[in-house]
Each structure stands twice: as C-alpha cells, then as structure tokens.
Design a protein around this motif. Structure first.
Motif, PDB file in Angstrom:
ATOM      1  N   LEU A  17       0.823  -1.208   0.000  1.00 15.42           N
ATOM      2  CA  LEU A  17       0.000   0.000   0.000  1.00 15.42           C
ATOM      3  C   LEU A  17       0.858   1.259   0.000  1.00 15.42           C
ATOM      4  O   LEU A  17       0.545   2.239  -0.678  1.00 15.42           O
ATOM      5  CB  LEU A  17      -0.936   0.013   1.216  1.00 15.42           C
ATOM      6  CG  LEU A  17      -2.178  -0.869   1.136  1.00 15.42           C
ATOM      7  CD1 LEU A  17      -2.978  -0.758   2.429  1.00 15.42           C
ATOM      8  CD2 LEU A  17      -3.046  -0.493  -0.050  1.00 15.42           C
ATOM      9  N   THR A  18       1.947   1.241   0.761  1.00 15.92           N
ATOM     10  CA  THR A  18       2.836   2.400   0.825  1.00 15.92           C
ATOM     11  C   THR A  18       3.448   2.691  -0.539  1.00 15.92           C
ATOM     12  O   THR A  18       3.454   3.832  -1.019  1.00 15.92           O
ATOM     13  CB  THR A  18       3.949   2.166   1.861  1.00 15.92           C
ATOM     14  OG1 THR A  18       3.362   1.912   3.140  1.00 15.92           O
ATOM     15  CG2 THR A  18       4.858   3.387   1.961  1.00 15.92           C
ATOM     16  N   HIS A  21       0.737   3.905  -2.951  1.00 13.95           N
ATOM     17  CA  HIS A  21       0.291   5.270  -2.650  1.00 13.95           C
ATOM     18  C   HIS A  21       1.281   6.297  -3.167  1.00 13.95           C
ATOM     19  O   HIS A  21       0.911   7.261  -3.861  1.00 13.95           O
ATOM     20  CB  HIS A  21       0.099   5.419  -1.143  1.00 13.95           C
ATOM     21  CG  HIS A  21      -0.459   6.731  -0.726  1.00 13.95           C
ATOM     22  ND1 HIS A  21       0.337   7.805  -0.386  1.00 13.95           N
ATOM     23  CD2 HIS A  21      -1.733   7.171  -0.601  1.00 13.95           C
ATOM     24  CE1 HIS A  21      -0.414   8.834  -0.074  1.00 13.95           C
ATOM     25  NE2 HIS A  21      -1.680   8.483  -0.196  1.00 13.95           N
ATOM     26  N   TYR A  24       1.480   6.412  -6.939  1.00 11.27           N
ATOM     27  CA  TYR A  24       0.329   7.162  -7.458  1.00 11.27           C
ATOM     28  C   TYR A  24       0.586   8.660  -7.380  1.00 11.27           C
ATOM     29  O   TYR A  24       0.289   9.411  -8.311  1.00 11.27           O
ATOM     30  CB  TYR A  24      -0.915   6.785  -6.665  1.00 11.27           C
ATOM     31  CG  TYR A  24      -2.210   7.227  -7.295  1.00 11.27           C
ATOM     32  CD1 TYR A  24      -2.743   6.545  -8.380  1.00 11.27           C
ATOM     33  CD2 TYR A  24      -2.916   8.322  -6.800  1.00 11.27           C
ATOM     34  CE1 TYR A  24      -3.931   6.934  -8.957  1.00 11.27           C
ATOM     35  CE2 TYR A  24      -4.098   8.726  -7.374  1.00 11.27           C
ATOM     36  CZ  TYR A  24      -4.610   8.023  -8.449  1.00 11.27           C
ATOM     37  OH  TYR A  24      -5.786   8.428  -9.021  1.00 11.27           O
TER      38      TYR A  24
END
Length: 290
Positions: A17-18, A21, A24
């Motif tokens: 997820l890190t 994120h 992105y």
C-alpha cells in the motif's frame, strides 16, 4: 510480522500500500507537471507583456508604482475583497455567505478565497472548527446510515422483480449510484453553469472538487461582483454540499470495499493477514494482564 504470498515472494501488505500510494502521487505529479507547466509559463509571459504594454500606454506610472499597485490587488484578494467592481459590491459576510463559509469550515473544504481577518474571528474560527468538524462527521455518518437503509429498501423492492441475489445487489447499487450522480453531480453543475456563466465542465469540476473536500478555490459560487444573486443562493449551495458529501462518502466507501474484495479474491493470504493483525492486539492485551 504477518505476511502473505504474492508472486512467490513474501511481501507485507502495508509495504504494498505504501509503495502504491507514493507511486500514485509520483505519477500524478509528473502528469500535472507535463500538462500545466507550459500553460503557467505562457500565462506568466502574457502577464509580463501586459504590464509592459500598460506602462507604455500610461507613462505617468513607472515600474515600481505598478508593482506596488499589483501587490495591493493581491493583498485585497487574499483578504476576500474582489478587486473588480467598486465599494457597492455585495458583502462577503452577509448571512448567506457567512452560512456558506461556516459550511466550508466544518466540512474542511476551505476554498481559501475567504477567511477571518480579525483576531477575534480567527480565534473563534479555531474553536468553531474544533467542535464543528466532529459534529459534522457524526452528522454525515448518520446521513450515511439513512442512505444505507434506503439502499436496503431498494434491494428488497427489486427482489420480487429479479430473483438472483447478486444481480439484485448489483442493480440496486448501480441505480443508487446513477440516481445520486444525477441529483448531486449532474443537475447542480447545470444550475451553477447557468447562474455563474460557467461551462458544464467547469461546473462539474467545481462540484467534484468541492464534494471531495479538495477545495482549490479557483471556482467558488456566488463571488462574481457583476452578477446579482438571490439572497439564499450560497446557503442553498451549502446545504447541497452537506447532503452530497454524505452520498459521495458512501460511494467512496463502497469503492474501497470493492477494491478490498478484489484483493482478497486474487490474493487470499491478505484476508488471513488481516485476521492475524486483528487478533494480535487482543493477544498482547491478554498477555499484559498476566
């Protein structure tokens, strides 16, 4: 540490997820830079040419005097005073505008085009936000529950028409999304475009940027000094923001749940990891009591 198998490599879900994120953010920053930097440069050059043209036509002014006047205009804009028009412009702090501002405070939109200029107003704004933001979150949560109840009734009403449960749920969610989009993201921009003189694209952009609480402040309703607005115009816009926020928050929450479901279906180890992480704090608490 809880880990799950992904492409034969044990990777922490938090790490995924890190990375996702920040990747992105980096991609977004690159695209925005490519799309906007040249336009900014052109606008800056155009502004400099306009200043030179202005000085050539009005020889009574010199460069420093013009720069000082430009700074006065910028200071006025930062304090919420529209430089165009005259002293008869409608007040930014009449009741309708103040109600709209209060809504932008508790919803954390904060357009940035208007803010308290007095010390007493700034102090009050701090404590007003401290109490108002939790109250607004509680109100939006309750509105979300009411919308979920409405969605449940919609599903039950469609059961008699469509026998398959999964099909009913998909149709109900789709109908809920489409009707909400029309009510909050299509019809209001049409009205804003008509009243403000914007294109529909600008109205839609304003609506989404507002409801997502990004609030750039480049488009704000009821701020054109050349237009006469009805007294409740901005108050009605504030009410639209509150109810539309609850709907959009529910839609975004559904989107997050769909993403989690897709991840669980494609990588079952993620569900096991979540269960282990949920159980771990309980185990630690039980251990500390021993």
């Amino acid at each position: 540490m809880a880990r799950f198998q992904l492409d034969r490599v044990k990777v922490s879900w938090t790490a995924i997820l890190t990375v996702a994120h920040f990747t992105y953010l980096l991609v977004g920053a690159t695209i925005f830079q490519i799309m906007e930097r040249e336009a900014e440069s052109n606008n800056r050059n155009h502004f400099q040419l306009e200043k030179l043209h202005f000085l050539a036509n009005y020889t009574c002014l010199d460069g420093p005097a013009l720069e000082k006047f430009v700074q006065v205009i910028l200071d006025a804009w930062e304090k919420g005073v529209n430089p165009s028009g005259n002293s008869t412009n409608p007040s930014n702090w009449d009741f309708s505008s103040s109600f709209f501002f209060a809504g932008t405070v508790v919803t954390t939109i904060g357009y940035g085009n208007l803010s308290p200029s007095t010390v007493s107003g700034q102090v009050f704004c701090v404590f007003y936000a401290l109490c108002g933001i939790p109250l607004n979150l509680a109100f939006l949560k309750q509105l979300g529950k009411c919308l979920i109840i409405h969605l449940g009734r919609l599903k039950r009403g469609m059961v008699s028409v469509v026998p398959h449960k999964q099909t009913v749920e998909a149709l109900a969610v789709s109908l809920f999304f489409v009707s909400g989009s029309l009510l909050f993201l299509v019809i209001p921009p049409l009205l804003f475009s008509y009243v403000e003189g914007w294109t529909f694209g600008e109205g839609f952009y304003f609506a989404f940027i507002t409801l997502s609480t990004i609030g750039f402040g480049d488009y704000v309703v009821g701020t054109d000094p050349g237009k006469e607005y009805i007294s409740l115009y901005r108050s009605l816009a504030g009410i639209w923001i509150i109810f539309a926020l609850a709907w959009l928050a529910l839609i975004l929450n559904m989107g997050a749940r769909i993403m989690e479901t897709v991840v669980v279906l494609t990588h079952p180890g993620f569900k096991k990891q979540e269960e282990e992480e949920d159980v771990s704090p309980t185990k630690l608490e039980d251990t500390s009591k021993i």
